[in-house]
Motif scaffolding. Structure first.
Motif, PDB file in Angstrom:
ATOM      1  N   HIS A   6       0.150  -9.398  -1.109  1.00  0.00           N
ATOM      2  CA  HIS A   6      -1.036  -9.006  -0.344  1.00  0.00           C
ATOM      3  C   HIS A   6      -1.523  -7.614  -0.761  1.00  0.00           C
ATOM      4  CE1 HIS A   6      -3.766  -8.925   3.021  1.00  0.00           C
ATOM      5  NE2 HIS A   6      -3.231  -7.806   3.475  1.00  0.00           N
ATOM      6  N   TRP A   7      -0.575  -6.699  -0.920  1.00  0.00           N
ATOM      7  CA  TRP A   7      -0.965  -5.315  -1.223  1.00  0.00           C
ATOM      8  C   TRP A   7      -1.264  -5.094  -2.697  1.00  0.00           C
ATOM      9  CZ3 TRP A   7       3.832  -3.317   1.863  1.00  0.00           C
ATOM     10  CH2 TRP A   7       3.529  -3.327   3.236  1.00  0.00           C
ATOM     11  N   CYS A   8      -0.483  -5.723  -3.576  1.00  0.00           N
ATOM     12  CA  CYS A   8      -0.555  -5.370  -5.011  1.00  0.00           C
ATOM     13  C   CYS A   8      -1.251  -6.434  -5.854  1.00  0.00           C
ATOM     14  CB  CYS A   8       0.843  -5.177  -5.587  1.00  0.00           C
ATOM     15  SG  CYS A   8       1.876  -4.100  -4.639  1.00  0.00           S
ATOM     16  N   ARG A   9      -1.428  -7.606  -5.296  1.00  0.00           N
ATOM     17  CA  ARG A   9      -2.027  -8.710  -6.052  1.00  0.00           C
ATOM     18  C   ARG A   9      -1.239  -8.984  -7.339  1.00  0.00           C
ATOM     19  NH1 ARG A   9      -3.423 -11.057  -2.455  1.00  0.00           N
ATOM     20  NH2 ARG A   9      -4.827 -12.442  -3.581  1.00  0.00           N
ATOM     21  N   ILE A  10       0.066  -8.849  -7.255  1.00  0.00           N
ATOM     22  CA  ILE A  10       0.914  -9.220  -8.403  1.00  0.00           C
ATOM     23  C   ILE A  10       1.663 -10.493  -7.997  1.00  0.00           C
ATOM     24  CG2 ILE A  10       2.788  -8.520  -9.965  1.00  0.00           C
ATOM     25  CD1 ILE A  10       2.300  -5.622  -9.114  1.00  0.00           C
TER      26      ILE A  10
ATOM     27  N   GLY B 136      -5.932   5.989   2.148  1.00  0.00           N
ATOM     28  CA  GLY B 136      -6.005   5.909   3.613  1.00  0.00           C
ATOM     29  C   GLY B 136      -5.322   4.653   4.138  1.00  0.00           C
ATOM     30  N   GLN B 137      -5.463   3.563   3.400  1.00  0.00           N
ATOM     31  CA  GLN B 137      -4.813   2.317   3.842  1.00  0.00           C
ATOM     32  C   GLN B 137      -3.288   2.472   3.773  1.00  0.00           C
ATOM     33  OE1 GLN B 137      -7.055  -0.005   0.809  1.00  0.00           O
ATOM     34  NE2 GLN B 137      -7.416  -1.479   2.466  1.00  0.00           N
ATOM     35  N   ILE B 138      -2.829   3.076   2.676  1.00  0.00           N
ATOM     36  CA  ILE B 138      -1.383   3.271   2.524  1.00  0.00           C
ATOM     37  C   ILE B 138      -0.879   4.191   3.638  1.00  0.00           C
ATOM     38  CG2 ILE B 138       0.411   4.243   1.018  1.00  0.00           C
ATOM     39  CD1 ILE B 138      -1.263   3.298  -1.371  1.00  0.00           C
ATOM     40  N   LYS B 139      -1.656   5.211   3.905  1.00  0.00           N
ATOM     41  CA  LYS B 139      -1.264   6.161   4.954  1.00  0.00           C
ATOM     42  C   LYS B 139      -1.136   5.430   6.305  1.00  0.00           C
ATOM     43  CE  LYS B 139      -2.670  10.458   7.053  1.00  0.00           C
ATOM     44  NZ  LYS B 139      -3.790  11.292   7.363  1.00  0.00           N
ATOM     45  N   ASP B 140      -2.082   4.541   6.593  1.00  0.00           N
ATOM     46  CA  ASP B 140      -2.036   3.812   7.868  1.00  0.00           C
ATOM     47  C   ASP B 140      -0.792   2.925   7.954  1.00  0.00           C
ATOM     48  OD1 ASP B 140      -4.381   5.003   8.512  1.00  0.00           O
ATOM     49  OD2 ASP B 140      -5.652   3.236   8.180  1.00  0.00           O
ATOM     50  N   ILE B 141      -0.499   2.241   6.852  1.00  0.00           N
ATOM     51  CA  ILE B 141       0.677   1.348   6.872  1.00  0.00           C
ATOM     52  C   ILE B 141       1.950   2.182   7.041  1.00  0.00           C
ATOM     53  CG2 ILE B 141       1.995  -0.392   5.588  1.00  0.00           C
ATOM     54  CD1 ILE B 141      -0.725  -1.041   4.128  1.00  0.00           C
TER      55      ILE B 141
ATOM     56  N   GLY C 241       6.362  -1.925  -2.683  1.00  0.00           N
ATOM     57  CA  GLY C 241       5.056  -2.595  -2.749  1.00  0.00           C
ATOM     58  C   GLY C 241       3.923  -1.596  -2.598  1.00  0.00           C
ATOM     59  N   LEU C 242       4.073  -0.684  -1.646  1.00  0.00           N
ATOM     60  CA  LEU C 242       3.006   0.303  -1.426  1.00  0.00           C
ATOM     61  C   LEU C 242       2.895   1.256  -2.616  1.00  0.00           C
ATOM     62  CD1 LEU C 242       3.647   1.057   2.359  1.00  0.00           C
ATOM     63  CD2 LEU C 242       1.705  -0.181   1.377  1.00  0.00           C
ATOM     64  N   TYR C 243       4.054   1.589  -3.193  1.00  0.00           N
ATOM     65  CA  TYR C 243       4.052   2.476  -4.361  1.00  0.00           C
ATOM     66  C   TYR C 243       3.306   1.816  -5.528  1.00  0.00           C
ATOM     67  CZ  TYR C 243       5.923   5.227  -8.255  1.00  0.00           C
ATOM     68  OH  TYR C 243       6.062   6.002  -9.374  1.00  0.00           O
ATOM     69  N   LEU C 244       3.585   0.531  -5.737  1.00  0.00           N
ATOM     70  CA  LEU C 244       2.899  -0.180  -6.827  1.00  0.00           C
ATOM     71  C   LEU C 244       1.405  -0.265  -6.535  1.00  0.00           C
ATOM     72  CD1 LEU C 244       5.449  -3.072  -7.522  1.00  0.00           C
ATOM     73  CD2 LEU C 244       4.988  -1.075  -8.965  1.00  0.00           C
ATOM     74  N   ALA C 245       1.062  -0.489  -5.266  1.00  0.00           N
ATOM     75  CA  ALA C 245      -0.357  -0.571  -4.895  1.00  0.00           C
ATOM     76  C   ALA C 245      -1.041   0.777  -5.120  1.00  0.00           C
ATOM     77  CB  ALA C 245      -0.486  -1.004  -3.437  1.00  0.00           C
ATOM     78  N   GLN C 246      -0.318   1.856  -4.839  1.00  0.00           N
ATOM     79  CA  GLN C 246      -0.857   3.213  -5.048  1.00  0.00           C
ATOM     80  C   GLN C 246      -1.092   3.468  -6.540  1.00  0.00           C
ATOM     81  OE1 GLN C 246       1.214   6.664  -3.040  1.00  0.00           O
ATOM     82  NE2 GLN C 246       1.927   7.116  -5.112  1.00  0.00           N
TER      83      GLN C 246
ATOM     84  N   GLY D 171      -0.092  10.008   2.753  1.00  0.00           N
ATOM     85  CA  GLY D 171      -0.292   8.657   2.225  1.00  0.00           C
ATOM     86  C   GLY D 171       0.111   8.538   0.767  1.00  0.00           C
ATOM     87  N   ASN D 172       0.757   9.566   0.231  1.00  0.00           N
ATOM     88  CA  ASN D 172       1.237   9.479  -1.155  1.00  0.00           C
ATOM     89  C   ASN D 172       2.724   9.193  -1.146  1.00  0.00           C
ATOM     90  OD1 ASN D 172      -1.155  10.190  -2.665  1.00  0.00           O
ATOM     91  ND2 ASN D 172      -0.927  12.193  -1.666  1.00  0.00           N
ATOM     92  N   LEU D 173       3.097   8.100  -1.793  1.00  0.00           N
ATOM     93  CA  LEU D 173       4.518   7.779  -1.859  1.00  0.00           C
ATOM     94  C   LEU D 173       5.171   8.572  -2.970  1.00  0.00           C
ATOM     95  CD1 LEU D 173       3.836   4.207  -1.047  1.00  0.00           C
ATOM     96  CD2 LEU D 173       5.862   5.327  -0.134  1.00  0.00           C
TER      97      LEU D 173
END
Ligand code: F6R
Length: 642
Positions: free
Chosen positions: A346-350, A458-463, A445-450, A305-307
């Motif tokens: 949705h993921w990053c709230r930016i 865990g959420q990132i891993k699921d996506i 997006g997921l990287y920025l959220a991370q 789950g780590n980008l």
């Protein structure tokens, strides 16, 4: 726009690779075949052999030039240039086709771009007695180049070294002097009968790459111009002149100051740019999509789950301070950006805006050092997007390029790049690049959220795990496309089609409409389904086909119910409804004439599946109408003019 090829090889007598001494011609024709997607209004070549320059050119597609070459062959040659045109200045006629041969038949020139000051230059040249055969800005540049060339001493006497420095000699020097005078965007390539074995090119804001061979060197608008012969390429910078001979490459700026290019190995080979037995490149590229998404995901997370976006060379501390994202792109790439907006917000709230690149810098946008610009471009050469990125950088913004073309200009001029690994996209209408772009923006997006702690690991891993299942699901959609193909073929007389979607389904609807417009030349519009009753519903009449992208009933089910209501509204007014819905969604059946199911996935990932039947629909309908789906009329890939 416009494909350019240049070649310098061994003299025909020693040409071991070709018994006929036609190596130069073969390379030029193959290069043009591969670059034809950049424009197909005309094609032409000029070779330099024992008889000086021999030129052939024809309006229309490359096939017309090939017919001309077989009835009127050229002599053996070691050097040459070739061009396939998307008309800007002057219509698509034989006279306006490139190359333009001037200087009493001794100098041949090809060009991509627009020379903005061609009019005063032409007036000066006319005043000094020159006449012109074409309506092009290229012939003006060629005539100027001839005049400057003739004005330079043959032996270079008078230059600082007393002779021309470097391999390019007088032609390279003339090219530098001319390039200094030209305004606008251009790649100019020239070869002169008095300097056989040499091809000289200048570039500003228009693409050009060098190919390094063994005893031969190449120029191309992109690497596909020489991919049959070498995968070793050299990137050129802006405002540079490059000279190639069979065994040397020399780069300078417009003032003769030596410069270096970055050498790289192209990560795909000639086989990747072949149809592989498919009827068209578009069909092949639709089938490439599972791979395009899988390759774009590959190696970018550690499984836990780590980008790991190693290429993203912007300091994480800076990314943490970003308070706004602006996505810049055109056409299909802009629709990928619109899909991305939903996910990133949705993921990053930016706050994330999506802007068409060509509108961006003319509206005085609010951009500063806390703005992250995400440009999306398959080609990496779209002039509108390049200019918008430059503008944003001038305002202090950080820029990330999402791009499919290694060595292209936009990633080079951005702070960071996230490559989509879709492989070469040859069909003019974009398909696999679109899905790869969505995938890359999701990774970003997921990287920025991370980084910013908006999502748990865990959420990132699921996506990511769900994204990893997408390629197989895309393959299922393609494998089950028989029914939508049949429907499309039965609709070849259709005059207009409307597409509806909500949320991420809205940009998908617009992309479906764009594909139909550009391939089948049918009027098509994509609407946000909720907007319907604010006007567009007036278009509905008996039998009007409406394609509706229905969200998953498992997701935001208020959304699903609302879209189902929208279907009922158009159907009540006579529409013929065609629905793309999630497997198992039986609720839509009673409201639709036709339902096509896509595998289950989450709301945000659905565009990666729902787009595919729409691509196939447009492809089949256009094919049923007898159109060339790889080269739709009036279009060209890689829009390098503003
Ligand atoms: C449509 C299409 C175009 C491109 C647009 C941007 O099928 O291909 O709309 O998406 O011209 O091109 P790139 O992505 O190269 O900047």
């Amino acid at each position: 726009m416009c494909g350019i090829v240049g070649y310098a090889g061994t003299a025909p007598a020693q040409d071991a690779s070709s018994s006929t001494g036609q190596r130069a011609l073969e390379v030029l024709v193959e290069g043009l075949r591969r670059l034809e997607y950049r424009g197909y209004d005309s094609a032409g070549i000029a070779v330099v052999g024992a008889n000086g320059i021999e030129m052939r050119k024809k309006s229309g597609k490359l096939v017309n030039l090939l017919e001309e070459l077989s009835s009127n062959p050229v002599s053996a040659a070691s050097t040459g240039i070739g061009h396939t045109r998307w008309a800007t200045h002057g219509g698509p006629t034989d006279a306006n086709a490139h190359p333009h041969v001037v200087d009493g038949g001794a100098l041949a020139v090809i060009h991509n771009g627009i020379i903005e000051n061609y009019s005063p230059l032409k007036a000066d040249l006319v005043a000094s007695g020159h006449t012109f055969l074409s309506a092009t800005d290229t012939e003006v540049a060629a005539t100027l180049l001839a005049e400057v060339f003739r004005g330079l001493p043959e032996d270079g006497a008078g230059s600082s070294e007393g002779a021309y420095a470097g391999i390019g000699g007088r032609l390279a020097q003339a090219m530098q002097l001319v390039a200094q005078q030209l305004e606008g965007a251009f790649t100019l390539v020239a070869t002169h009968a008095e300097e056989p074995g040499v091809v000289v090119a200048a570039r500003r804001n228009s693409p050009l790459v060098v190919g390094l061979g063994d005893g031969e060197n190449f120029l191309g608008s992109d690497v596909s111009g020489f991919i049959d012969y070498t995968r070793r390429a050299v990137e050129l910078g802006q405002n540079q002149v490059v000279t190639i001979t069979a065994d040397q490459v020399e780069i300078t700026d417009f003032f003769g100051v030596p410069a270096e290019g970055r050498e790289y190995l192209v990560d795909w080979d000639a086989a990747a740019a072949k149809k592989d037995g498919f009827a068209s490149f578009m069909e092949k590229e639709i089938n490439d999509q599972p791979d395009a998404v899988a390759q774009t995901l590959l190696g970018r997370n550690d499984g836990a789950g780590n980008l790991t976006l190693d290429e993203l060379r912007i300091d994480p501390a800076v990314l943490k301070t970003i308070n706004k994202i602006i996505v810049l792109a055109c056409g299909t790439s802009a629709y990928a950006g619109q899909v991305a907006k939903y996910a990133i917000e949705h993921w990053c709230r930016i706050p994330t805006e999506v802007e068409l690149s060509h509108e961006f810098r003319y509206r005085d946008p609010i951009v500063d050092e806390r703005t992250l610009i995400v440009s999306i471009s398959q080609s990496g050469e779209t002039m509108d997007t390049l200019m918008a990125v430059r503008y944003a950088r001038e305002q202090g913004a950080k820029t990330v390029s999402i791009c499919n073309t290694n060595g292209s200009t936009i990633p080079r001029e951005s702070d960071a790049v996230l490559y989509t690994h879709a492989g070469p996209e040859i069909a003019v209408a974009s398909t696999k690049a679109f899905l790869a772009q969505i995938t890359a923006t999701y990774l970003l997006g997921l990287y920025l959220a991370q980084l910013r702690g908006n999502l748990f690991q865990g959420q990132i891993k699921d996506i990511l795990a769900e994204l990893a299942k997408t390629p197989a699901k895309i393959a299922t959609v393609i494998a089950n496309s028989g029914q939508i193909r049949d429907l499309a073929r039965s609709m070849s007389e259709t005059r207009t089609v409307l597409f509806l979607g909500r949320h991420v389904g809205y940009p998908v609807a617009m992309e479906g409409a764009l594909k139909l417009k550009e391939l089948a030349y049918i009027h098509a519009e994509g609407f946000a389904a909720g907007e319907l009753k604010h006007g567009p519903i007036a278009l509905i009449e008996e039998g009007q086909p409406v394609i509706v992208v229905v969200p998953s009933p498992r997701g935001r089910d208020s959304l699903h119910a609302k879209v189902v209501s929208n279907i009922q509204e158009v159907r009540a007014r006579g529409a013929m409804t065609i629905v793309i819905a999630e497997e198992g969604d039986e609720s839509v059946r009673e409201h639709a004439e036709h339902v096509f199911y896509i595998p289950e996935t989450s709301t945000l990932l659905a565009p990666l599946l729902a787009t595919v039947p729409l691509q196939i629909f447009a492809l089949e309908l256009a094919t049923a109408k007898g159109y060339d789906v790889d080269q739709p009329r009036n279009l060209a890939k890689s829009v390098t003019v503003e």
